[in-house]
Design an enzyme around this catalytic site. Structure first.
Site, mmCIF file in Angstrom:
data_model
loop_
_atom_site.group_PDB
_atom_site.id
_atom_site.type_symbol
_atom_site.label_atom_id
_atom_site.label_comp_id
_atom_site.label_asym_id
_atom_site.label_seq_id
_atom_site.Cartn_x
_atom_site.Cartn_y
_atom_site.Cartn_z
ATOM 1 N N HIS A 107 -2.260 7.959 40.637
ATOM 2 C CA HIS A 107 -1.132 8.078 39.700
ATOM 3 C C HIS A 107 -0.604 6.661 39.587
ATOM 4 C CE1 HIS A 107 -0.562 12.610 40.701
ATOM 5 N NE2 HIS A 107 -1.651 12.358 40.033
ATOM 6 N N GLU A 135 -6.048 15.699 31.184
ATOM 7 C CA GLU A 135 -6.368 16.788 32.100
ATOM 8 C C GLU A 135 -5.557 18.066 31.869
ATOM 9 O OE1 GLU A 135 -4.841 16.191 36.144
ATOM 10 O OE2 GLU A 135 -4.349 14.128 35.584
ATOM 11 N N HIS A 144 -1.865 10.951 33.273
ATOM 12 C CA HIS A 144 -1.088 9.875 33.923
ATOM 13 C C HIS A 144 -1.894 8.589 33.826
ATOM 14 C CE1 HIS A 144 -3.940 10.512 37.241
ATOM 15 N NE2 HIS A 144 -3.722 11.800 37.078
ATOM 16 N N GLU A 191 -10.685 17.357 33.462
ATOM 17 C CA GLU A 191 -10.035 16.040 33.519
ATOM 18 C C GLU A 191 -11.042 14.909 33.382
ATOM 19 O OE1 GLU A 191 -8.148 15.175 37.325
ATOM 20 O OE2 GLU A 191 -6.909 13.630 36.367
ATOM 21 N N HIS A 194 -2.227 21.591 43.599
ATOM 22 C CA HIS A 194 -2.631 20.597 44.610
ATOM 23 C C HIS A 194 -3.188 21.282 45.857
ATOM 24 C CE1 HIS A 194 0.089 17.376 42.598
ATOM 25 N NE2 HIS A 194 -1.093 17.449 42.039
HETATM 26 N N1 GLY Z 1 -5.935 14.380 41.324
HETATM 27 C C1 GLY Z 1 -4.590 14.371 40.983
HETATM 28 C C2 GLY Z 1 -4.398 14.459 39.545
HETATM 29 O O1 GLY Z 1 -5.285 14.849 38.843
HETATM 30 O O2 GLY Z 1 -3.380 14.081 39.038
HETATM 31 MN MN MN Z 2 -5.209 13.260 37.400
HETATM 32 MN MN MN Z 3 -7.308 14.895 39.263
#
Ligand code: GLY
Ligand code: MN
Ligand code: MN
Length: 455
Positions: free
Chosen positions: A367, A390, A360, A414, A249
């Site tokens: 999320h 991802e 997710h 992703e 992150h």
């Molecule tokens: N951008 C946050 C994730 O990919 O979960």
């Molecule tokens: Mn994500």
């Molecule tokens: Mn992401």
């Protein structure tokens, strides 16, 4: 995308259907209470940009702060009650338009609406006589206390015949299951958010050059999706060059991008309260090195294997398991792990390089809400659900258990995937992800730049 899309909003009837569906699922003689998101101070008298709470907007389409939504099935003067700020000429000159209770009825289909200042006076009366209160406790501690105060007010009057509710029920359970299944109109909005984000990622690949700062690439990205009609990223954009790509992150985005490194961009636009969430990883100078390419192709293989597992009837965990198998096998083949595949999977040895899950739920929140397990079992995928896929491989720069050539390489790929009746649709397929395709796209942009410099 050359033109911003027409800013479609969900039709009013879709909000009405949601409220009806929720009320139909509530236990008899109950009431639901949903507060709007609070304004958050950024510093002194400056606030953060206001973003309505997703549950609140899902049920109302009402974007203003200082509002409370109440659903009281069977209420004689109207089941859908909205409390909101009153119109105020002075405040509107300084801070912008307000709907007022009149607008809440006229434009947002509330059956009944009151000034937010009358909440303490009116809400206990709406709760009184209802056996159950549906409310998401724990999100807004101040509002939690207010709800308890209203209930206590009613309790204090039992000797005069008042009837306090006997039970609180978590509203999230019903509401979040509804939000998990996207309607046709919602999917359209999600596709638009995805298209804008695709345009942003392509632009980032085209403009990227050694020497740029990570935040400059971020700016290119934001420029593109704002130009396309998005008013905000769906989450804080991640642009990590070189070893910064290994920080899952990473949001500082303040380092220089160097030739020979990869850059990982995890960014998505929000459109009409729906999120996109895309990651691409590509070489800063447009050419993968051999070790980068080997790990990149492995992550891509895992991602494609997981996407193939997305279809009705598969379990939530099936795509993740597919990524674990492909990545573990590949890491052994490349010499980053040693041992028997089954044992490495059982001991989760892959977590040294792949420490997160494969995805997710995606929707109004990046999320998104919705249970991943039902009755202790992984949830079965159904039409209308949207999820991300991802996988990634991240070799820490100081990981001396592996050959030096791998260290500091961080890769994630992703995409956003809709479960359809027969299989899946990748909403974000427009951004290239085959290494060759990325190199071709970047080379074309570099050629174009050279030509322009010569002019
Ligand atoms: N951008 C946050 C994730 O990919 O979960
Ligand atoms: Mn994500
Ligand atoms: Mn992401």
């Amino acid at each position: 995308m050359t033109q911003p899309p027409v800013a479609t909003k969900l039709p009013k009837k879709e909000f009405a259907q949601r409220r009806q569906q929720l009320m139909a699922m509530m236990e008899p003689n109950s009431i639901a209470i949903v507060p709007a998101a609070q304004v958050k101070v950024r510093n002194r008298d400056c606030d953060h940009a206001y973003r309505q709470d997703s549950d609140f907007i899902y049920l109302s389409g009402f974007e203003e702060p200082e509002a409370v939504l109440v659903l009281a099935p069977g209420r004689e003067h109207g089941e859908y009650v909205l409390f909101c700020r009153e119109r105020d000429r002075d405040m509107e000159i300084w801070n912008g338009y307000r709907s007022g209770p009149e607008g809440a009825v006229k434009d947002f289909s509330a059956d009944d609406a009151f000034p937010i200042g009358d909440l303490n006076e009116i809400l206990p009366g709406l709760i009184e006589g209802r056996e159950r209160v549906y409310y998401a406790m724990g999100n807004q501690p101040e509002f939690d206390r207010q709800v308890m105060d209203w209930v206590n007010t009613i309790r204090s009057k039992v000797r005069t015949g008042a009837n306090p509710p006997g039970e609180f029920i978590d509203l999230d359970h019903l509401l979040h299951d509804m939000r998990l299944f996207k309607s046709k109109a919602e999917i359209k909005l999600m596709q638009t958010a995805a298209d804008m984000s695709v345009a942003g990622h392509i632009r980032a690949m085209q403009v990227c050059q050694p020497g740029m700062m990570e935040y400059q690439l971020e700016a290119e990205f934001h420029h593109e999706f704002t130009r396309c009609g998005s008013r905000s990223p769906a989450y804080t954009t991640i642009v990590g060059g070189g070893a910064n790509g290994c920080i899952l992150h990473y949001i500082e985005n303040n380092a220089q991008l160097n030739a020979g490194d990869l850059v990982l961009i995890d960014a998505g636009a929000e459109y009409q309260y729906y999120a996109a969430d895309i990651t691409r990883t590509f070489p800063v100078n447009g050419r993968f090195t051999e070790p980068q390419r080997a790990l990149y192709d492995l992550v891509l293989k895992a991602q494609l294997a997981a996407i193939r597992m997305v279809k009705p009837g598969q379990h939530w965990n099936d795509p993740h398991e597919a990524t674990v198998k492909v990545i573990t096998k590949g890491l052994v083949a490349l010499g980053l792990l040693t041992g028997k595949i089954d044992e490495l999977i059982a001991s989760e040895a892959y977590r040294q390089f792949y420490m997160h899950r494969a995805g997710h739920w995606l929707g109004m929140d990046v999320h998104d809400v919705g249970d991943y397990k039902v009755g202790g079992e992984w949830r079965v995928l159904e039409e209308g659900m949207v999820l991300t896929i991802e996988p990634g491989i991240y070799v820490a720069p100081d990981d001396n258990t592996v050959d030096e050539k791998w260290r500091g390489i961080g890769i994630r790929i992703e995409d956003d995937v809709l479960v359809t009746a027969k299989g899946r649709k990748v909403l974000t397929a427009g951004v290239p992800k085959q290494a060759d395709d990325i190199e071709v796209l970047m080379a074309a942009a570099q050629k174009q730049r050279k030509k322009q410099r010569k002019k």
